[in-house]
Structures are given as C-alpha cells and as structure tokens.
Design a protein around this motif. Structure first.
Motif, PDB file in Angstrom:
ATOM      1  N   GLU A  81       0.830  -1.197   0.000  1.00  0.00           N
ATOM      2  CA  GLU A  81       0.000   0.000   0.000  1.00  0.00           C
ATOM      3  C   GLU A  81       0.877   1.264   0.000  1.00  0.00           C
ATOM      4  O   GLU A  81       0.577   2.243  -0.685  1.00  0.00           O
ATOM      5  N   GLU A  82       1.980   1.258   0.772  1.00  0.00           N
ATOM      6  CA  GLU A  82       2.866   2.418   0.798  1.00  0.00           C
ATOM      7  C   GLU A  82       3.492   2.663  -0.564  1.00  0.00           C
ATOM      8  O   GLU A  82       3.608   3.800  -1.026  1.00  0.00           O
ATOM      9  N   SER A  83       3.943   1.598  -1.223  1.00  0.00           N
ATOM     10  CA  SER A  83       4.542   1.769  -2.544  1.00  0.00           C
ATOM     11  C   SER A  83       3.531   2.319  -3.535  1.00  0.00           C
ATOM     12  O   SER A  83       3.872   3.137  -4.396  1.00  0.00           O
ATOM     13  N   GLU A  84       2.277   1.883  -3.426  1.00  0.00           N
ATOM     14  CA  GLU A  84       1.257   2.392  -4.329  1.00  0.00           C
ATOM     15  C   GLU A  84       1.020   3.887  -4.089  1.00  0.00           C
ATOM     16  O   GLU A  84       0.804   4.657  -5.024  1.00  0.00           O
ATOM     17  N   LYS A  85       1.062   4.313  -2.801  1.00  0.00           N
ATOM     18  CA  LYS A  85       0.883   5.738  -2.508  1.00  0.00           C
ATOM     19  C   LYS A  85       2.009   6.569  -3.119  1.00  0.00           C
ATOM     20  O   LYS A  85       1.794   7.641  -3.696  1.00  0.00           O
ATOM     21  N   GLU A  86       3.276   6.084  -3.003  1.00  0.00           N
ATOM     22  CA  GLU A  86       4.398   6.819  -3.568  1.00  0.00           C
ATOM     23  C   GLU A  86       4.263   6.961  -5.075  1.00  0.00           C
ATOM     24  O   GLU A  86       4.501   8.027  -5.644  1.00  0.00           O
ATOM     25  N   GLU A  87       3.862   5.871  -5.741  1.00  0.00           N
ATOM     26  CA  GLU A  87       3.710   5.925  -7.190  1.00  0.00           C
ATOM     27  C   GLU A  87       2.595   6.883  -7.577  1.00  0.00           C
ATOM     28  O   GLU A  87       2.676   7.601  -8.575  1.00  0.00           O
ATOM     29  N   ALA A  88       1.516   6.901  -6.795  1.00  0.00           N
ATOM     30  CA  ALA A  88       0.407   7.810  -7.107  1.00  0.00           C
ATOM     31  C   ALA A  88       0.833   9.270  -6.976  1.00  0.00           C
ATOM     32  O   ALA A  88       0.459  10.123  -7.793  1.00  0.00           O
ATOM     33  N   GLU A  89       1.644   9.582  -5.932  1.00  0.00           N
ATOM     34  CA  GLU A  89       2.101  10.953  -5.761  1.00  0.00           C
ATOM     35  C   GLU A  89       3.005  11.385  -6.903  1.00  0.00           C
ATOM     36  O   GLU A  89       2.910  12.496  -7.423  1.00  0.00           O
ATOM     37  N   GLU A  90       3.940  10.497  -7.310  1.00  0.00           N
ATOM     38  CA  GLU A  90       4.827  10.839  -8.428  1.00  0.00           C
ATOM     39  C   GLU A  90       4.032  11.036  -9.704  1.00  0.00           C
ATOM     40  O   GLU A  90       4.336  11.907 -10.521  1.00  0.00           O
ATOM     41  N   GLU A  91       3.002  10.228  -9.899  1.00  0.00           N
ATOM     42  CA  GLU A  91       2.200  10.336 -11.110  1.00  0.00           C
ATOM     43  C   GLU A  91       1.452  11.660 -11.156  1.00  0.00           C
ATOM     44  O   GLU A  91       1.341  12.303 -12.196  1.00  0.00           O
ATOM     45  N   GLU A  92       0.927  12.136  -9.994  1.00  0.00           N
ATOM     46  CA  GLU A  92       0.212  13.402  -9.962  1.00  0.00           C
ATOM     47  C   GLU A  92       1.149  14.564 -10.267  1.00  0.00           C
ATOM     48  O   GLU A  92       0.799  15.495 -11.000  1.00  0.00           O
ATOM     49  N   GLY A  93       2.388  14.522  -9.716  1.00  0.00           N
ATOM     50  CA  GLY A  93       3.324  15.613  -9.966  1.00  0.00           C
ATOM     51  C   GLY A  93       3.724  15.709 -11.421  1.00  0.00           C
ATOM     52  O   GLY A  93       3.890  16.795 -11.975  1.00  0.00           O
ATOM     53  N   GLU A  94       3.926  14.587 -12.074  1.00  0.00           N
ATOM     54  CA  GLU A  94       4.335  14.607 -13.465  1.00  0.00           C
ATOM     55  C   GLU A  94       3.185  14.933 -14.397  1.00  0.00           C
ATOM     56  O   GLU A  94       3.368  15.469 -15.481  1.00  0.00           O
ATOM     57  N   SER A  95       1.974  14.565 -13.979  1.00  0.00           N
ATOM     58  CA  SER A  95       0.831  14.856 -14.852  1.00  0.00           C
ATOM     59  C   SER A  95       0.567  16.357 -14.936  1.00  0.00           C
ATOM     60  O   SER A  95       0.087  16.852 -15.947  1.00  0.00           O
ATOM     61  N   GLU A  96       0.884  17.133 -13.841  1.00  0.00           N
ATOM     62  CA  GLU A  96       0.683  18.568 -13.894  1.00  0.00           C
ATOM     63  C   GLU A  96       1.662  19.235 -14.851  1.00  0.00           C
ATOM     64  O   GLU A  96       1.355  20.246 -15.480  1.00  0.00           O
ATOM     65  N   ALA A  97       2.876  18.669 -14.960  1.00  0.00           N
ATOM     66  CA  ALA A  97       3.880  19.267 -15.843  1.00  0.00           C
ATOM     67  C   ALA A  97       3.824  18.720 -17.251  1.00  0.00           C
ATOM     68  O   ALA A  97       4.681  19.014 -18.068  1.00  0.00           O
ATOM     69  N   ALA A  98       2.877  17.946 -17.575  1.00  0.00           N
ATOM     70  CA  ALA A  98       2.787  17.357 -18.914  1.00  0.00           C
ATOM     71  C   ALA A  98       2.442  18.434 -19.919  1.00  0.00           C
ATOM     72  O   ALA A  98       1.634  19.321 -19.654  1.00  0.00           O
ATOM     73  N   PRO A  99       3.097  18.492 -21.104  1.00  0.00           N
ATOM     74  CA  PRO A  99       2.864  19.540 -22.091  1.00  0.00           C
ATOM     75  C   PRO A  99       1.541  19.412 -22.815  1.00  0.00           C
ATOM     76  O   PRO A  99       1.151  20.331 -23.527  1.00  0.00           O
ATOM     77  N   PHE A 100       0.863  18.325 -22.718  1.00  0.00           N
ATOM     78  CA  PHE A 100      -0.388  18.149 -23.470  1.00  0.00           C
ATOM     79  C   PHE A 100      -1.353  17.343 -22.631  1.00  0.00           C
ATOM     80  O   PHE A 100      -0.967  16.691 -21.669  1.00  0.00           O
TER      81      PHE A 100
END
Length: 471
Positions: free
Chosen positions: A369-388
């Motif tokens: 569960e902890e690993s899934e939370k870390e991956e979800a946080e990284e995914e949210e941060g990168e999705s905001e900086a996505a160019p499209f």
C-alpha cells in the motif's frame, strides 16, 4: 388428464410396420422384451421390469377368521393399483374398465388356478387362518401390464415368508424371525400370462405388445400357463374373431415363453437366497446399475505419516531447489508485476500423524500500500507538468482491444476497416522499492506515461480515421 391420442400418420406408420413384420424397438414378431427382477430388503417385495413397464409387488399376511363356507382354508386377496405416476391417462381413485379387467384376470390366474395351497394357511380350523394380501402398483406404463403384473405377483409370492406359529390348546403363538425362521408359502406351480396382439382382423400377430401397439391393435388374447403346459386361464378381448388354428399356435408360443420366464424367475430367487445366506448386499439400492459419469469409485489406501519429517528431509536434500521463488503481485495502473524472492522452510512435524512444510511468510500488504501511494504521488506531480492533455472519446461500436500476454503484441482494429495497427510493447525499466529486506525492480513512471499517451493518441487517430471513412 386424458392420454394423448395417436395421430393418423402415427397410426398408419405403426400398421404399415406390422405388415412389414417390423417393430419400433427392433424386435421380431414373437420376441419378448427383456425381463429384470429385483428384490427389496424385506421378504415378499420385488420390482419386475418388462422393457420399460415396471410393476412393484408387496406381499403381507395377518391372522383373520376364515370364511364360513371354507373354515379350513386361508384367504387370498389380490389388488392392482394404477396411478398417474405410470401414465398421464390413468386417473387415481377410480375403478376404470381397464383396472377391473386386470384385477379379475389376475385373480383367475393366481387364485382360481390353485397355485397356492390355501389349506396350509389354516392355523385353527374355523377360528384363525392366514390372510395373504398381494398389492401391486404400476410404476411405469409402456404396454402389456398383464404380463408384468402376473410375473411380479408370482415372484413376490415365491419370495415371501410368513411367521411361524405354534398352537397349544386354545393359545396361538406367533414367533418373530429372530425366534424361528419364517415359513415359505406352499406353491404348486407358477402361472404366467403371455399376451398376443392381433392386427388387420387377425392377419398379423405380435407377442408382448408395447403401449403404442396396443392403441392400434384390433384384439388381444391372454393365455396363462405354467411350465407343465397346463393352461390356467384364457381371455380374449377386442373386435377380432380368432380361429382354432390361431389359438393353438398362440398356445405353443406361450409354452416356450413360459418355460423361459420360469427359469429366469427361479434363477433370480436362487441368487437372492444365496446373497442373503452369505451375508452379501441385497435390496433395491444394490440392484440399481452404477452408471454414473460424474463420480469415480476408488479404493481407499492407508497412508503412514509417522516418518514424514525424515522422508521430507531426504526429499529436500536430494532435490535441487531453485535459487529464488517469486511472489507475483499486480499493480492496477501499469499492470506491472513485482517479483519478490521467497525462501524455503524446513518441514515441521507437530504431532504424529500430521505434517507441515513451511512456516508461512510474513504479510507484506502494508508495504504494498505504501509503494502504491508513492507511485500515485509521483504520477500526480508529473501529470501537472505534462505539455499536453489527452481527450477521452466515448464510442459504443468502435475498435476492440484484445488483451494478450506480456510477450504478445497488442492488436487494435476496427470491425469495419481492414487496416490493423500493431503496437509492440517495449521493455520498460521497473521501479524498485525496499520491501521486507528484499530488492525489487524500479519502474520509470515518466516513460510509462509517455507510452500511455502515445497509445491513446494512436487510438484517437484510428477512431477519427474510421469516422471520416464512414462519412
């Protein structure tokens, strides 16, 4: 409920088959159907199967006062019951013409033929005699009830045993089977009925007619005879006039059939007596053929678990265990599997007779569960900086996506288009995170997001092309 009538086509077909000396079940004109006799757990209970016609017979007895006209003879009572269980056209609780004629015929066959010694049933003259009651029930009707009922009745009477009695002055003592062996009935001979069906005003003759053949026949002749070629009774019914030569021919056929049936009955009685004497299995349950295909009968084998620990240790020592054993877990986002190596444990023997190999592993649910939370946080941060941004297209009858294994290509195709786009999956580096002291593979979410975006764009372009081509 009335029986379903035969159509004109069925009637013509049956009569044409009789003219060509053919029958629906493949028998010849003078052939009998297969006869099967099975006995119940109690004495005097049997089921006789004549083809698919089945009759259950049960004999019982009791002490009753004799008839005034015959003070030294026992009483015989016969009863045949027909129910809708056997055929839809039979009505319960109603004395139909068929039932009355069958009961009268059986009484003439069994009682008037003097096949049972009624004087042997007398206990005290003028006071107490045995009353023998024979009840028969038709279980299934497929024609020729008379023959099946007569065979079932005589078999049940031969199989029955009445309690033994003793008389001391005016006192009558009835003994149980445990105190004294029951006494069989005194039977002089075995009268058996054989039925003949006539067609086309007596031109054609069939032995042992079925239910459909009885519907189209012109007349019926029943001859009751024993193995000594003694005719016990004859009954003719229908609208056909029989000649002397026809009756003589039927009597000769009856003599042959009665001899065969009598031999079959005696053999069945001997086999049942042998099984009861030797303590074998008997009864209706044992007579049912075992034709199950959903279960297999296997013999039980004894297993010795006293030296399980030593044997398990020897097996593990001789075997070459793999270096690692992987536990596969799935992540919903990327369908990526984490391979966690596990180690073997030594066999443990708790008590004699039980064994366990391995102590189990510790739960890793919280770490996942902890690993899934870390991956979800990284995914949210990168999705905001996505160019499209990816737009979702909702369609009902569009391209179908076939799920394949990890090593097979993913095929995206439209049902109406011939073009097929094949996306080859690429090997992605996997992300590793510490879990219970074991190393795992890291997953680069940036590359995964780019790949997912590219796939979505390909699907969107494919849908746009399909829509433009349709227009």
């Amino acid at each position: 409920m009335k029986a379903t009538p035969l159509s004109n086509c069925e009637r013509r077909f049956l009569l044409r088959a009789v003219q060509e000396k053919k029958r629906l079940d493949g028998r010849q004109c003078y052939d009998y159907r297969n006869i099967r006799v099975s006995f119940g757990a109690d004495r005097g209970c049997c089921i006789v199967e004549l083809g698919r016609t089945r009759v259950l017979a049960q004999v019982s007895c009791e002490l009753v006062p004799p008839k005034p006209s015959r003070p030294t003879e026992g009483v015989l009572f016969f009863n045949l019951e027909l129910s809708p269980m056997a055929a839809p056209g039979l009505e319960p609780g109603r004395q139909s013409e068929l039932l009355v004629s069958l009961n009268r015929l059986l009484e003439r066959c069994l009682r008037d033929s003097k096949c049972i010694d009624t004087e042997s049933l007398c206990v005290v003259a003028g006071e107490k005699v045995w009353q023998i009651r024979l009840d028969m029930h038709l279980l299934n009707h497929d024609g020729n009830i008379t023959d099946a009922a007569s065979i079932a009745g005589i078999v049940a009477l031969c199989h029955f045993r009445r309690p033994d009695v003793s008389v001391q002055g005016e006192e009558v003592t009835v003994y149980t089977p445990e105190e004294r062996d029951p006494v069989p009935l005194s039977i002089h001979h075995m009268p058996i009925c054989v039925s003949f069906a006539f067609f086309h005003q007596g031109t054609y003759l069939l032995v042992d007619p079925t239910e459909r053949e009885e519907r189209v026949m012109d007349g019926l002749l029943v001859i009751a005879m024993n193995k000594h070629h003694e005719i016990c009774t004859i009954q003719s019914s229908g609208v056909v006039m029989l000649l002397q030569d026809q009756i003589l021919r039927c009597s000769k056929i009856t003599a042959v059939k009665v001899a065969e049936i009598t031999e079959l009955i005696q053999k069945a009685l001997e086999n049942d007596q042998k099984a009861r004497k030797e303590g074998g299995k008997f009864g209706f349950a044992e007579s049912i053929p075992n034709q199950r295909i959903t279960a297999f009968k296997m013999e039980s084998a004894a297993v010795d678990t006293n030296d399980v620990e030593e044997q398990a240790g020897e097996i593990i020592a001789k075997a070459d265990p793999p270096s690692e054993v992987y536990l596969f877990q799935s992540i919903a986002l990327g369908k990526t599997r984490l391979n966690t190596p596990l180690s073997f444990a030594n066999p443990v023997l708790h008590t004699p007779g039980t064994a366990q190999i391995g102590e189990g592993i510790e739960s890793s649910w919280g770490d996942l569960e902890e690993s899934e939370k870390e991956e979800a946080e990284e995914e949210e941060g990168e999705s905001e900086a996505a160019p499209f941004e990816c737009e979702k297209v909702e369609t009902e009858d569009t391209s179908t996506v076939r799920k394949t294994k990890s090593d097979e290509p993913i095929v995206l195709s439209d049902s109406e288009e011939e073009e097929v786009v094949i996306l080859e999956p690429q090997e992605l580096p996997r992300k590793t995170s510490p879990s219970r002291g074991h190393e795992s593979i890291k997953v680069d979410l940036n590359q995964w997001l780019l790949r997912a975006a590219a796939e979505i764009l390909c699907v969107a372009l494919e849908l746009l092309l399909s829509f433009t081509s349709k227009k």
